[in-house]
Design an enzyme around this catalytic site. Structure first.
Site, PDB file in Angstrom:
ATOM      1  N   CYS A   8     -28.587 -40.709 -19.926  1.00 44.46           N
ATOM      2  CA  CYS A   8     -27.431 -40.922 -19.037  1.00 44.46           C
ATOM      3  C   CYS A   8     -27.844 -40.762 -17.576  1.00 44.46           C
ATOM      4  O   CYS A   8     -28.874 -40.179 -17.269  1.00 44.46           O
ATOM      5  CB  CYS A   8     -26.360 -39.907 -19.355  1.00 44.46           C
ATOM      6  N   ARG A  50     -32.718 -46.257 -16.666  1.00 39.60           N
ATOM      7  CA  ARG A  50     -32.773 -45.122 -17.586  1.00 39.60           C
ATOM      8  C   ARG A  50     -32.222 -45.495 -18.965  1.00 39.60           C
ATOM      9  O   ARG A  50     -32.450 -44.772 -19.927  1.00 39.60           O
ATOM     10  CB  ARG A  50     -31.975 -43.954 -17.013  1.00 39.60           C
ATOM     11  N   TRP A  90     -25.548 -43.009 -22.289  1.00 42.60           N
ATOM     12  CA  TRP A  90     -26.395 -43.389 -23.423  1.00 42.60           C
ATOM     13  C   TRP A  90     -25.874 -42.543 -24.566  1.00 42.60           C
ATOM     14  O   TRP A  90     -26.053 -41.323 -24.586  1.00 42.60           O
ATOM     15  CB  TRP A  90     -27.845 -43.056 -23.096  1.00 42.60           C
ATOM     16  N   ASN A  95     -24.635 -35.173 -18.362  1.00 39.28           N
ATOM     17  CA  ASN A  95     -25.828 -35.623 -19.091  1.00 39.28           C
ATOM     18  C   ASN A  95     -26.273 -34.482 -19.982  1.00 39.28           C
ATOM     19  O   ASN A  95     -26.198 -33.330 -19.567  1.00 39.28           O
ATOM     20  CB  ASN A  95     -26.991 -35.898 -18.132  1.00 39.28           C
ATOM     21  N   GLY A  96     -26.774 -34.811 -21.164  1.00 41.79           N
ATOM     22  CA  GLY A  96     -27.300 -33.759 -22.030  1.00 41.79           C
ATOM     23  C   GLY A  96     -26.448 -33.611 -23.268  1.00 41.79           C
ATOM     24  O   GLY A  96     -25.646 -34.491 -23.604  1.00 41.79           O
ATOM     25  N   GLU A 114     -52.322 -46.915 -26.926  1.00 41.87           N
ATOM     26  CA  GLU A 114     -51.443 -47.281 -25.810  1.00 41.87           C
ATOM     27  C   GLU A 114     -51.090 -48.778 -25.862  1.00 41.87           C
ATOM     28  O   GLU A 114     -49.941 -49.162 -25.623  1.00 41.87           O
ATOM     29  CB  GLU A 114     -52.130 -46.902 -24.489  1.00 41.87           C
ATOM     30  N   LYS A 167     -47.277 -50.091 -26.140  1.00 42.59           N
ATOM     31  CA  LYS A 167     -46.681 -51.006 -25.148  1.00 42.59           C
ATOM     32  C   LYS A 167     -46.084 -52.204 -25.867  1.00 42.59           C
ATOM     33  O   LYS A 167     -44.968 -52.615 -25.588  1.00 42.59           O
ATOM     34  CB  LYS A 167     -47.735 -51.508 -24.144  1.00 42.59           C
ATOM     35  N   GLU A 170     -42.898 -51.240 -28.012  1.00 45.94           N
ATOM     36  CA  GLU A 170     -41.675 -50.800 -27.334  1.00 45.94           C
ATOM     37  C   GLU A 170     -40.974 -51.915 -26.568  1.00 45.94           C
ATOM     38  O   GLU A 170     -39.752 -51.892 -26.465  1.00 45.94           O
ATOM     39  CB  GLU A 170     -41.900 -49.549 -26.473  1.00 45.94           C
ATOM     40  N   HIS A 226     -61.015 -47.060 -43.776  1.00 48.42           N
ATOM     41  CA  HIS A 226     -60.324 -46.065 -44.598  1.00 48.42           C
ATOM     42  C   HIS A 226     -58.865 -46.435 -44.835  1.00 48.42           C
ATOM     43  O   HIS A 226     -58.064 -45.579 -45.159  1.00 48.42           O
ATOM     44  CB  HIS A 226     -60.446 -44.684 -43.948  1.00 48.42           C
ATOM     45  N   LYS A 231     -35.713 -44.080 -20.178  1.00 47.06           N
ATOM     46  CA  LYS A 231     -36.885 -43.772 -19.363  1.00 47.06           C
ATOM     47  C   LYS A 231     -37.254 -42.294 -19.458  1.00 47.06           C
ATOM     48  O   LYS A 231     -38.424 -41.952 -19.531  1.00 47.06           O
ATOM     49  CB  LYS A 231     -36.604 -44.166 -17.903  1.00 47.06           C
TER      50      LYS A 231
HETATM   51  O1  M6R Z   1     -41.888 -38.807 -18.539  1.00 47.21           O
HETATM   52  P1  M6R Z   1     -42.924 -38.596 -19.604  1.00 47.21           P
HETATM   53  O2  M6R Z   1     -44.269 -39.036 -19.215  1.00 47.21           O
HETATM   54  O3  M6R Z   1     -42.954 -37.162 -20.080  1.00 47.21           O
HETATM   55  O4  M6R Z   1     -42.424 -39.459 -20.820  1.00 47.21           O
HETATM   56  C1  M6R Z   1     -43.052 -39.422 -22.063  1.00 47.21           C
HETATM   57  C2  M6R Z   1     -42.671 -40.599 -22.925  1.00 47.21           C
HETATM   58  O5  M6R Z   1     -41.290 -40.590 -23.172  1.00 47.21           O
HETATM   59  C3  M6R Z   1     -43.047 -41.935 -22.280  1.00 47.21           C
HETATM   60  O6  M6R Z   1     -44.396 -41.984 -21.943  1.00 47.21           O
HETATM   61  C4  M6R Z   1     -42.712 -43.098 -23.237  1.00 47.21           C
HETATM   62  O7  M6R Z   1     -43.550 -43.060 -24.354  1.00 47.21           O
HETATM   63  C5  M6R Z   1     -42.831 -44.434 -22.490  1.00 47.21           C
HETATM   64  N1  M6R Z   1     -41.681 -45.244 -22.739  1.00 47.21           N
HETATM   65  C6  M6R Z   1     -43.999 -45.233 -22.883  1.00 47.21           C
HETATM   66  O8  M6R Z   1     -44.087 -46.426 -22.200  1.00 47.21           O
END
Ligand code: M6R
Length: 612
Positions: free
Chosen positions: A2, A27, A75, A99-100, A485, A489, A492, A508, A607
């Site tokens: 949020c 966000r 959210w 938020n929270g 990574e 990417k 997601e 394996h 985010k």
């Molecule tokens: O703000 P942070 O680096 O702690 O966030 C960690 C993850 O939530 C963040 O890296 C997430 O995996 C990204 N969406 C990846 O692109």
């Protein structure tokens, strides 16, 4: 997650709130709303489900009047996305956004219903508004009613509220969820995130957990929730410019941020490289020479992409500082009573500095006596505030949900940390250290070359292979976290199933997946693992996988094996991850763009993950 924005000043509040909410769109959210109070106390509330343009359309047709207001992007956690569940929530004169998650919401709901509250939504947020309203009815003044109500809440929250009976002040509070006050000229702002406030002020105050504050046009006061005692928090100047948080002609923030990497790295390196000595200047690391020598183990804790940077960082620290190091997912580290103590350095790596699992894991380590060093991008965020010291990345605001420039900035920060530790512990040869420092100094230009030089080829490959259902990413050594990574990417933002694997593990299990329909992206730059990775590449070819190789410039051997080779400049092996990851970021971007997904705000993702 949020987003919160609040404003009290001399201007019309609604356009400022809407602008702030737009800057928080990244966000992730499913509904939004604003509440503005007119000088005579009339409350105007607009809430809409879906994207912000719906709220904007309504505000265009029916402008709100008043110089104080709060806004929110939601959210959903409690209750589906709907107008009635959208914030702000109202109870009597109280209008509130949150938020929270309020953990004791069930008990609160029953108690409020028993007292006759008419609760309209399924949210935990509305309960807080009713709680405050009841206390007002008992005769408490606003501030005290808020403080006493907050004492009854358990869980994480950032709250902003106002009362139509006092339309000159906003009350905000924070516990484990970010909240910042923006100090303007004849105006005060609040927000859950810095970019929302950047066009209006760069002077910001970060609340601590357990603080509440009262904002009026020309002043603010901060108090502790438990005692009511007044406290001071430092006023910080944020040097991010509002333009940094705009798309600047790029189709998506993610693409812009990929292109910003050379600058992000330059800024993160600035003033920290001692080229003659082959050393790193850094007071910020917060350790003395003796401390560095006394450390026995290093734990790197993080989530998601930051965890992948930590996996590379782990190799850097082991190989250059000769310290046993482990990279752990913060969500697995926390709560299992880890064996960690005063001789350990815990490096908490986080772009946002607010990720709840990383924050809690760092707190648990600190409670056990470990020294905590934050590697974060957002100045003054929760993890740096908790840490004993902070070694910031200077990537500027990252808006795309998919982390790109912050990942590479984290890699250089961790490499600098490893060099610094290695030198202090007398285990890193000064000649090698100088070579690394020189390599770092050259890096931004090489990154620029990779971005410019590979994007057309990568975009063509994405067109050819973009429809694959599964993609496998393989790498060894430094390239193994880069394989993870690359897969993260891709999944997601394009929703394609992808797996990152250490190339040596292929036999394996995952080799069973490979057939003519599966692109296999092999990260094989020249390094100590090169020969063995090439064998794995051949094994994947033998199963008719479609091989795309990321290789060092002029590598004829790789060219002989596959026609799809993306070349990166040959560099000292420690720097390879900073170059090999770029084509993978671009690949994910172009596949997603071709599919037409919401690249900057992928479905179900946020985010900053401030809830568990
Ligand atoms: O703000 P942070 O680096 O702690 O966030 C960690 C993850 O939530 C963040 O890296 C997430 O995996 C990204 N969406 C990846 O692109």
């Amino acid at each position: 997650m949020c987003g919160i924005v609040g404003y009290v000043g001399n201007e019309e509040a609604a356009p400022i709130l809407l602008d702030g909410l737009k800057r928080l769109e990244y966000r992730g959210y499913d509904s939004a709303g604003v509440a503005v109070v007119a000088p005579e106390g009339e409350l105007q509330l607009v809430r809409r489900v879906g994207k912000l343009f719906r709220l904007e359309q309504e505000l265009g047709a029916r402008p709100l009047r008043g110089r104080i207001g709060i806004g929110h992007t939601r959210w959903a956690t409690h209750g589906r996305p709907s107008e009635v569940n959208a914030h702000p929530h109202v109870a009597g004169p109280i209008v509130l956004v949150h938020n929270g998650i309020i953990e004791n919401h069930m008990a609160l709901r029953s108690a409020l219903l028993a007292r006759g509250a008419r609760i309209a939504s399924d949210t935990d947020t509305e309960l807080v508004a009713h709680l405050i309203h009841f206390k007002l009815r008992e005769g408490m003044v606003l501030e005290e009613a808020v403080r006493r109500s907050l004492l009854e809440l358990r869980g994480a929250y950032a709250i902003a509220l106002l009362s139509t009976e006092e339309p000159n002040r906003i009350v905000v509070a924070k516990s484990s969820s970010p909240l910042v006050i923006g100090v303007g000229e004849g105006a005060m702002f609040c927000g859950s995130d810095i970019p929302a406030l950047l066009p209006y002020t760069r002077r910001m105050v970060f609340l601590e957990d357990g603080d509440f504050a009262v904002l009026e046009r020309d002043a603010y006061r901060i108090h502790r929730i438990d005692t009511g005692e007044r406290v001071e928090r430092p006023l910080r100047y944020i040097d991010w410019s509002p333009v940094m948080a705009e798309k600047g002609g790029f189709k998506h923030f993610m693409l812009k941020e990929i292109h910003e990497q050379p600058r992000a790295i330059e800024d993160t390196l600035r003033g920290r490289l001692h080229r003659e000595e082959g050393d790193i200047y850094s007071e910020e690391i917060g350790l003395s020479e003796r401390d560095a020598q006394a450390i026995e183990r290093v734990f790197l804790i993080a989530c998601g992409t930051s965890h992948h940077a930590s996996l590379v960082g782990r190799y850097y620290i082991e190989m250059l500082a000769r310290l046993p190091a482990v990279a752990e997912l913060a969500s697995e580290f926390r709560g299992r009573d880890p064996i960690v103590g005063p001789r350990d350095l815990v490096v908490a790596v986080s772009q946002s500095g607010e990720t709840i699992d990383t924050l809690v894991a760092a707190r648990e380590a600190k409670e056990r006596g470990a020294r905590v060093l934050a590697v974060a991008n957002v100045i003054g965020s929760a993890i740096p505030r908790l840490a004993d010291a902070s070694f910031y990345t200077h990537a500027g605001p990252e808006i795309g949900v998919a982390s790109t420039k912050c990942f590479t900035a984290q890699l250089v920060a961790l490499l600098m940390l490893a060099i610094w530790l290695g030198r202090r512990r007398n285990v890193l040869d000064p000649i090698k250290a100088r070579e690394l420092v020189e390599g770092l100094a050259r890096l931004p230009l090489q990154m620029r070359d990779v971005i410019i030089g590979t994007k057309q080829l990568v975009s063509n490959l994405a067109k050819r292979h973009g429809n694959a259902r599964d993609v496998l990413f393989l790498g060894r050594g430094f390239s193994y976290p880069i394989a993870l990574e690359g897969a993260l990417k891709l999944k997601e933002i394009s929703y394609v199933h992808a797996e990152g694997y250490p190339a040596g593990e292929m036999k394996h299990g995952p080799i069973a997946l490979i057939d003519v329909n599966v692109p296999v992206i092999v990260i094989a730059p020249r390094d100590r693992w090169y020969e063995r990775t090439l064998s794995n590449l051949q094994e994947a070819m033998a199963r008719e996988g479609k091989i795309i190789a990321i290789a060092s410039e002029g590598d004829e051997a790789v060219h002989r094996l596959t026609q799809d080779v993306i070349e990166v400049p040959e560099v000292i092996e420690f720097l390879n991850p900073l170059l090999t990851v770029i084509p993978l970021q671009l690949y994910a971007y172009y596949v997603a763009d071709q599919k037409g997904t919401d690249i900057d705000q992928p479905r179900n993702l946020a985010k900053t993950v401030t809830v568990e």
